[in-house]
Design a protein around this motif. Structure first.
Motif, mmCIF file in Angstrom:
data_model
loop_
_atom_site.group_PDB
_atom_site.id
_atom_site.type_symbol
_atom_site.label_atom_id
_atom_site.label_comp_id
_atom_site.label_asym_id
_atom_site.label_seq_id
_atom_site.Cartn_x
_atom_site.Cartn_y
_atom_site.Cartn_z
ATOM 1 N N ALA A 30 0.828 -1.205 0.000
ATOM 2 C CA ALA A 30 0.000 0.000 0.000
ATOM 3 C C ALA A 30 0.862 1.254 0.000
ATOM 4 C CB ALA A 30 -0.920 -0.005 1.222
ATOM 5 N N MET A 31 1.945 1.217 0.761
ATOM 6 C CA MET A 31 2.854 2.357 0.814
ATOM 7 C C MET A 31 3.539 2.561 -0.531
ATOM 8 S SD MET A 31 6.029 2.937 3.422
ATOM 9 C CE MET A 31 7.119 4.363 3.260
ATOM 10 N N LEU A 32 3.896 1.458 -1.171
ATOM 11 C CA LEU A 32 4.542 1.527 -2.482
ATOM 12 C C LEU A 32 3.641 2.243 -3.486
ATOM 13 C CD1 LEU A 32 6.856 0.690 -4.377
ATOM 14 C CD2 LEU A 32 5.651 -1.476 -4.743
ATOM 15 N N GLY A 33 2.399 1.776 -3.589
ATOM 16 C CA GLY A 33 1.477 2.397 -4.523
ATOM 17 C C GLY A 33 1.107 3.817 -4.126
ATOM 18 N N GLY A 34 0.824 4.006 -2.838
ATOM 19 C CA GLY A 34 0.369 5.311 -2.378
ATOM 20 C C GLY A 34 1.425 6.385 -2.462
ATOM 21 N N SER A 35 2.659 6.056 -2.096
ATOM 22 C CA SER A 35 3.716 7.067 -2.097
ATOM 23 C C SER A 35 4.105 7.476 -3.509
ATOM 24 C CB SER A 35 4.942 6.554 -1.331
ATOM 25 O OG SER A 35 5.425 5.344 -1.876
ATOM 26 N N VAL A 36 4.186 6.489 -4.429
ATOM 27 C CA VAL A 36 4.485 6.821 -5.825
ATOM 28 C C VAL A 36 3.356 7.659 -6.416
ATOM 29 C CG1 VAL A 36 4.795 5.890 -8.141
ATOM 30 C CG2 VAL A 36 5.978 4.847 -6.215
ATOM 31 N N LEU A 37 2.126 7.215 -6.192
ATOM 32 C CA LEU A 37 0.974 7.940 -6.726
ATOM 33 C C LEU A 37 0.905 9.351 -6.153
ATOM 34 C CD1 LEU A 37 -1.518 7.752 -8.528
ATOM 35 C CD2 LEU A 37 -2.806 6.904 -6.536
ATOM 36 N N GLY A 38 1.169 9.475 -4.837
ATOM 37 C CA GLY A 38 1.145 10.791 -4.220
ATOM 38 C C GLY A 38 2.190 11.717 -4.800
ATOM 39 N N GLY A 39 3.405 11.204 -5.007
ATOM 40 C CA GLY A 39 4.472 12.020 -5.582
ATOM 41 C C GLY A 39 4.178 12.430 -7.012
ATOM 42 N N VAL A 40 3.681 11.496 -7.829
ATOM 43 C CA VAL A 40 3.387 11.792 -9.234
ATOM 44 C C VAL A 40 2.240 12.805 -9.344
ATOM 45 C CG1 VAL A 40 2.487 10.808 -11.381
ATOM 46 C CG2 VAL A 40 4.258 9.602 -10.089
ATOM 47 N N ILE A 41 1.187 12.596 -8.535
ATOM 48 C CA ILE A 41 0.044 13.516 -8.590
ATOM 49 C C ILE A 41 0.437 14.900 -8.081
ATOM 50 C CG2 ILE A 41 -2.195 14.005 -7.519
ATOM 51 C CD1 ILE A 41 -2.880 11.078 -7.840
ATOM 52 N N ALA A 42 1.298 14.947 -7.044
ATOM 53 C CA ALA A 42 1.762 16.244 -6.547
ATOM 54 C C ALA A 42 2.527 16.998 -7.622
ATOM 55 C CB ALA A 42 2.640 16.044 -5.305
ATOM 56 N N GLN A 43 3.338 16.271 -8.389
ATOM 57 C CA GLN A 43 4.117 16.928 -9.439
ATOM 58 C C GLN A 43 3.214 17.352 -10.599
ATOM 59 O OE1 GLN A 43 7.866 15.180 -10.154
ATOM 60 N NE2 GLN A 43 8.227 16.182 -12.106
ATOM 61 N N ALA A 44 2.170 16.562 -10.889
ATOM 62 C CA ALA A 44 1.269 16.882 -11.994
ATOM 63 C C ALA A 44 0.272 17.975 -11.626
ATOM 64 C CB ALA A 44 0.516 15.628 -12.432
ATOM 65 N N THR A 45 -0.060 18.089 -10.334
ATOM 66 C CA THR A 45 -1.052 19.084 -9.896
ATOM 67 C C THR A 45 -0.396 20.062 -8.919
ATOM 68 O OG1 THR A 45 -1.810 17.535 -8.170
ATOM 69 C CG2 THR A 45 -2.998 17.528 -10.284
ATOM 70 N N ASN A 46 -0.494 19.743 -7.621
ATOM 71 C CA ASN A 46 0.182 20.528 -6.593
ATOM 72 C C ASN A 46 0.335 19.673 -5.346
ATOM 73 O OD1 ASN A 46 -2.198 20.977 -4.756
ATOM 74 N ND2 ASN A 46 -2.974 22.060 -6.567
ATOM 75 N N LEU A 47 1.062 20.184 -4.369
ATOM 76 C CA LEU A 47 1.381 19.404 -3.167
ATOM 77 C C LEU A 47 0.180 19.194 -2.252
ATOM 78 C CD1 LEU A 47 4.852 20.998 -2.366
ATOM 79 C CD2 LEU A 47 4.447 18.587 -2.899
ATOM 80 N N GLY A 48 -0.925 19.877 -2.495
ATOM 81 C CA GLY A 48 -2.090 19.741 -1.622
ATOM 82 C C GLY A 48 -3.010 18.596 -1.980
ATOM 83 N N VAL A 49 -3.019 18.176 -3.255
ATOM 84 C CA VAL A 49 -3.969 17.159 -3.705
ATOM 85 C C VAL A 49 -3.821 15.826 -2.968
ATOM 86 C CG1 VAL A 49 -4.709 15.767 -5.697
ATOM 87 C CG2 VAL A 49 -4.293 18.221 -5.962
ATOM 88 N N PRO A 50 -2.593 15.312 -2.726
ATOM 89 C CA PRO A 50 -2.482 14.045 -1.989
ATOM 90 C C PRO A 50 -3.122 14.084 -0.601
ATOM 91 C CG PRO A 50 -0.421 14.535 -3.095
ATOM 92 C CD PRO A 50 -1.282 15.758 -3.232
ATOM 93 N N PHE A 51 -3.167 15.236 0.030
ATOM 94 C CA PHE A 51 -3.806 15.332 1.342
ATOM 95 C C PHE A 51 -5.315 15.155 1.228
ATOM 96 C CE2 PHE A 51 0.316 17.023 2.094
ATOM 97 C CZ PHE A 51 0.579 16.837 3.436
ATOM 98 N N LEU A 52 -5.917 15.682 0.178
ATOM 99 C CA LEU A 52 -7.349 15.481 -0.044
ATOM 100 C C LEU A 52 -7.638 14.023 -0.396
ATOM 101 C CD1 LEU A 52 -8.202 18.700 -2.091
ATOM 102 C CD2 LEU A 52 -8.467 18.299 0.372
#
Length: 421
Positions: A151-173
């Motif tokens: 879960a950490m593997l998928g979540g951390s990669v996804l969070g980093g990629v989405i943060a770079q594609a959008t902004n650093l706030g989206v993973p928190f939502l």
């Protein structure tokens, strides 16, 4: 493992999956998120220290909630509290808030996590006793580490990629959304088996009584006490290292905006956690005593951490990070199995929360100190300093070993200890 034990394990693994996925969306970018909000290194790690302080403050009270009103109630309260406080964190980032609101909300985040700590583990052990499971706790908890790592593997990669594609706030939502879903999942699947909640008309008296009993089975129980006294050094350094690696690896990479690299680092930790969780039962079989494995792991992680601080190569740092995370993941199920085999059911959640409190106390002190070292000198210097600090845990582990507790040699799930007068 009989059918009931298998069902219990599936529920436990589902809870691990949901909890870790929600948390891991921001693990790769949390420090970057705080720095992006305008905080300095000292303020960012001080905010993390306030989060840990919240865990210290609320660990025992929420452990008592689990032991009096039930582990399920504690878990559900945790999902609601953590979802709400995570949303407040996002709002502070939007408003570019000053430091003190961050400190307050960080403590509320700590409160949310304390409803989980102790409660899920106590629920698992009591339910497995109820199902008459006679295998090893290391095996079940190792599987939990593997699922959490995935879960950490998928979540951390996804969070980093989405943060770079959008902004650093989206993973928190995204975290808020998963926690809301887990509230309904746990409400349907999680039942208190092998444990009967006993709320009464005098809850404050019950809380006081349970707290004193938990001290008796915790700090006044010598082998447990020494394990708890070792926790501040190992946990405090581990918490700091995980979050400091985000900006440190970006520094080695040469691009402070490469958020996906920070997500990759968290993903490597996750992958190592999967392997470490798988290896935990086999690692345990190499030693006659559980404490032997724990002492060796303490020296090994300190050595790897020192090497991590001394290297100037990004790729060497990734390899060392993998070894550090793998050793940590392999030793954790052994440590938790050792503790659980020495704690009675009625006091289990509170004693485990007390143990978590001791570890988090180290985080309150060590994180800002090492953060200041990073500000004044460098991240590499702070990691070497952290390695030296971690070695302070070894004498306490040795003392626990010298107590000769039967749990130290256990190779299958021991019967729950009975309370004594």
């Amino acid at each position: 493992m009989n059918d009931l034990a298998r069902r219990i394990q599936r529920v436990y693994l589902t809870l691990q999956l949901g909890n870790t996925l929600a948390a891991s969306f921001i693990w790769g970018i949390n420090t970057l998120f705080l720095l992006d909000a305008g905080l300095s290194n000292l303020e960012a790690f001080a905010a993390n220290a306030f989060f840990t302080a919240g865990m210290v403050l609320f660990e025992v009270p929420t452990g008592v909630v689990a032991d009096v009103w039930g582990r399920r109630v504690s878990y559900l309260l945790g999902t609601l509290t953590l979802a709400g406080s995570t949303f407040l964190y996002w709002l502070l980032w939007v408003m570019n808030a000053p430091f003190w609101p961050w400190a307050i909300v960080s403590m509320l985040l700590g409160l949310g996590f304390t409803f989980f700590s102790g409660a899920v583990e106590a629920w698992l052990v009591d339910a497995l006793h109820y199902a008459q499971y006679d295998g090893t706790l290391e095996a079940v908890m190792g599987r939990g580490q593997m699922v959490g790592g995935a879960a950490m593997l998928g979540g951390s990669v996804l969070g980093g990629v989405i943060a770079q594609a959008t902004n650093l706030g989206v993973p928190f939502l995204m975290r808020v959304g998963v926690l809301a879903a887990m509230f309904f999942v746990a409400g349907r699947m999680m039942k208190d088996l092998g444990f009967t909640p006993e709320p009464s008309a005098h809850p404050l008296q019950d809380v006081k009584k349970l707290f004193h009993e938990s001290v008796d089975y915790g700090l006044r129980n010598p082998p447990v006490r020494w394990m708890m006294l070792a926790a501040p050094f190992a946990s405090g350094v581990g918490i700091y290292t995980f979050y400091a690696l985000q900006p440190y690896l970006l520094e080695l990479w040469g691009n402070p905006k490469a958020y996906s690299v920070a997500g990759l680092a968290a993903a490597i930790v996750a992958g190592a956690q999967i392997v470490g969780g798988y290896l935990a039962p086999f690692f345990r079989k190499l030693f006659r005593k559980r404490t032997s494995a724990l002492i060796l792991a303490t020296f090994a992680t300190a050595g790897v951490l020192a090497a991590l601080g001394l290297t100037n190569s990004f790729w060497v740092a990734l390899v060392l990070l993998t070894f550090w995370a793998m050793i940590f993941a392999a030793e954790m199920p052994i440590r938790q199995a050792y503790l659980n085999d020495m704690i009675p059911s009625r006091q289990r959640a509170t004693v485990l929360s007390f143990d978590s409190l001791m570890g988090n106390t180290g985080g309150v002190v060590i994180q800002p100190v090492l953060g200041k070292v990073a500000d004044v000198y460098s991240y590499s210097t702070s990691l070497v300093t952290g390695a030296l600090s971690q070695l302070a845990a070894a004498p306490f582990l040795l003392r626990s070993r010298q107590e000769g507790a039967p749990a130290d040699k256990a190779t299958s799930m021991a019967p729950a200890p009975l309370p004594t007068d």
